[in-house]
Structures are given as C-alpha cells and as structure tokens.
Scaffold this active site. Structure first.
Site, mmCIF file in Angstrom:
data_model
loop_
_atom_site.group_PDB
_atom_site.id
_atom_site.type_symbol
_atom_site.label_atom_id
_atom_site.label_comp_id
_atom_site.label_asym_id
_atom_site.label_seq_id
_atom_site.Cartn_x
_atom_site.Cartn_y
_atom_site.Cartn_z
ATOM 1 N N GLY A 69 0.805 -1.207 0.000
ATOM 2 C CA GLY A 69 0.000 0.000 0.000
ATOM 3 C C GLY A 69 0.842 1.262 0.000
ATOM 4 N N THR A 238 9.979 -7.516 -12.553
ATOM 5 C CA THR A 238 9.278 -8.787 -12.719
ATOM 6 C C THR A 238 8.167 -8.919 -11.670
ATOM 7 O OG1 THR A 238 11.299 -9.815 -13.544
ATOM 8 C CG2 THR A 238 9.552 -11.287 -12.776
ATOM 9 N N CYS A 326 3.485 1.394 11.873
ATOM 10 C CA CYS A 326 4.689 2.088 11.424
ATOM 11 C C CYS A 326 5.160 3.105 12.456
ATOM 12 C CB CYS A 326 4.426 2.792 10.091
ATOM 13 S SG CYS A 326 3.821 1.704 8.790
#
Length: 384
Positions: A69, A238, A326
């Site tokens: 996110g 990738t 966080c």
C-alpha cells in the site's frame, strides 16, 4: 497470546495460501517470457487483474500491481503530481493532517525536494475531513487532493464520494488511501468517484509484500520505477506472480464475506468501547463514535505511557497497538492523535484494539477484564 492488532496485519487465509502455492514451484515462469512457462504466469496475473477489477468495478487495465500500500501511495502522489505539473503547471497538493505516513511523508518530500506547494486540510474532532474543508482549500493551481478512506489509527471513515465529487467539479485529481478500508468497506470506484486508490494485501488476509493501485483511465502518471514495460510501464520489475494471485483471491473473499465479517466483529468492538469508557476513569474514545471501521476501537488514557501499556498488555498475553504499526515505539505522540486536539498528557496514552475473523467473545471478555488494572498500574508508574 490473544491477537488484537488486525489493523497492523492479518494472517493469510488458508484459501489464499492454497491459491498461491502452485505459483512457487509448478507455474513458476517469468510472466515476461514468451514460452509456455511465461505464458501461464502472465495468464495468472491477468486473471488476477480481472478479479480485482470486478471487485473495484473498473477496467482490468486500470489496476497496477505494486509491492504494498505504501508503494501505491507513493506512485499515486508522486506520479500524479509530477504529471500534472508537466502538463498543466499545477503544483498545489492538498492532503489531511491524519494521513498515513506513506502519504504525508511523500507530500512533504514533494514540497521540500521538488518545489510543490502543500496545504494541510483541517480535520474535525473525530479526525475526519469535511466537504467544507476541501472546498475552502481548492484553487485553480491545485493538482491533486489525497484523503484516506478510513483512518488506520482511529478508525474514522471519510466521506470519499463527496470529497471526490468536489475535486472532480474543480478538475482536480483525487486519490484515496483505502489500505485500511478495503477489509470492511465497499471499494467500488464508480460510486466513490476517485481517480486513484491504494490497496495493500496483508490488511485483508492476503500476503505481505503486494498491493495495488487503481488508476482511472486517462489519468497520467509519471512512473516512479523505470526499466521494463511491466504494469503498463508504470511499475517496472518482474511481477510477483504468487503474491498477485493471493492478493486477488484475498480481495475477492473480503468482498464476498464483507457482511458476515462485519456482523462478527462489530458487536465485539462495541462491547470493548462500552466497557472501557464505563470502567476506566479519564479515558476517551478517539475517532468517530459510530462512523468508524466495524472492527476498530481506539482510546486515549490521561497520564499513561502508551508504550509502557503495550508492554504490560503483551506480558499479560494481549497483542495491541498504540496506533499505526509504522509508528509504534516512537516516544512522541502520534500526529493523528495530536491533530484531534489532545494535549500531550492525553496523546501519549493512546491504545488501538482491532479485531478480525478469528476474534472471539471469550478473548474480548478476557481483554476488558484485564485492561482496567493494567491502565491503573501504568498510570501509577507514570506518575512516579
């Protein structure tokens, strides 16, 4: 140990894991390769993209897969702001004082390092952004507005459709961080009316390390990762095939089971809120009392060290948070809590309890029985 921190992360659903496993050892090709191994991997990605698009009610080519996110937020803000300035010269960015750091720190960097102008939208006593606050801040030079759908620390839900409508009527791009919202709220991009929307897989029983960004067709973005042409040349590298497959499966299940999951967690949440406010002196609910995520309860306690309380809860067998995962451990009060107007003696004592599909009434009863004594003990230790 009782887990009460589902806003920080969720366990991977067994059905999601089952969907992912074949792409680690059986269908392991690089999706950019032209041979059949690569073709099968590419097909899996495009099927996942279609599945995500069906939940978001958008086109498959409007879905960009990312690593999380936070990366989606970065691509949305930095990419849209840079593109807008290069095409129209617009350089004002509007965002709220209660955003996740993935948005607020990106906006601050755009101001400090790239010459954009930043205006912080005021929030109400519940941490929400009103239509009036956005309307008042809009000007002809505004390039982008970003307001989160539901707040990860205090649970408040913002009126995204109204805010996006104001932005659209003023020809302003509108982004919403829906990372916390997607587990329990409708993420229909057509009814929300957003131009950009960020999602993260591990918040709704998908794997960590994968996210998505919805980009409305015609919205120009400057890529923030260059190299190959993956993800419509907006995000080189990738693709993580098994995680993308898991993300799509988890989001699809979240949409299918939204009502039953909500019905499970909401009474447990209400029991926590009612009990805490009744039995713990000098406690306050943070966020809106009703217009909040159904699994989310958050509080501040006067003269309590929130980090000490978390340690005591952990020792007692409960995993909780003081706010954003966080932010946990930082000795300073959260910017979100201080934006609500709480003084330092209240703001330092924040606690977030978030529930999930595995939460039980027995776990909640055990928690609300133990919490008052731990708060009292933490308060006494803080006053020494």
């Amino acid at each position: 140990m009782i887990y009460l921190d589902y806003a920080a992360t969720t366990p991977v659903d067994s059905r999601v894991l089952d969907a992912m496993l074949p792409f680690f050892r059986e269908t392991y090709g690089n999706p950019s390769s032209v041979h059949r191994f690569g073709q099968k991997a590419e097909t899996a990605i495009e099927e996942a993209r279609e599945k995500v698009a069906s939940v978001l009610h958008c086109r498959a080519d409007e879905i960009i897969f990312t690593s999380c996110g936070s990366e989606s937020d970065n691509l949305a803000l930095r990419g849209a702001a840079m593109a807008r300035r290069s095409t129209s010269g617009q350089k004002w960015i509007l965002t709220s004082k209660t955003e996740h750091h993935a948005v607020s720190k990106t906006a601050e960097q755009l101001e400090k390092e790239y010459g954009f102008l930043l205006e912080w939208l005021d929030v109400n006593e519940f941490g929400g952004v009103s239509s009036e606050a956005l309307s008042k801040a809009v000007c002809n030079d505004t390039a982008l507005a970003s307001v989160m759908y539901a707040n990860n620390e205090i649970g408040t839900i913002n009126p995204i459709a109204e805010l996006a409508g104001i932005a659209r009527s003023n020809n302003i791009l509108f982004h919403t961080d829906a990372v916390q919202a997607a587990a329990y709220l409708d993420v229909n991009t057509q009814t929300l009316g957003v131009d950009l929307m960020s999602l993260g897989g591990h918040k709704f029983y998908g794997p960590k390390g994968v996210g998505a960004l919805y980009v409305r067709k015609g919205t120009k973005l400057l890529p923030h990762m260059t190299g190959g042409g993956q993800e419509y040349s907006l995000r080189a590298g990738t693709q993580n095939v098994p995680y993308i497959v898991g993300f799509a499966e988890a989001l699809s299940l979240a949409a299918e089971e939204r009502e039953s999951r909500t019905a499970h967690v909401k009474p447990l949440r209400d029991h926590i809120i009612g009990t805490v406010l009744e039995v713990i002196p000098e406690s306050q609910l943070t966020g809106h009392p009703t217009n909040r995520l159904p699994n989310h309860a958050s509080f501040v306690f006067k003269d309590v060290d929130g980090n000490l309380l978390l340690q005591m809860l952990d020792s007692a067998g409960f995993a909780c948070s003081s706010g954003s995962a966080c932010k946990t451990g930082n000795p300073e009060p959260s910017e979100v809590i201080t934006a609500l107007g709480h003084s330092r003696d209240w703001a330092l004592g924040s606690l977030r309890i978030t529930l999930g599909v595995d939460s039980t009434s027995e776990q909640v009863d055990s928690f609300v029985k133990e919490l008052p004594g731990l708060v009292e003990k933490a308060r006494k230790l803080n006053q020494r």
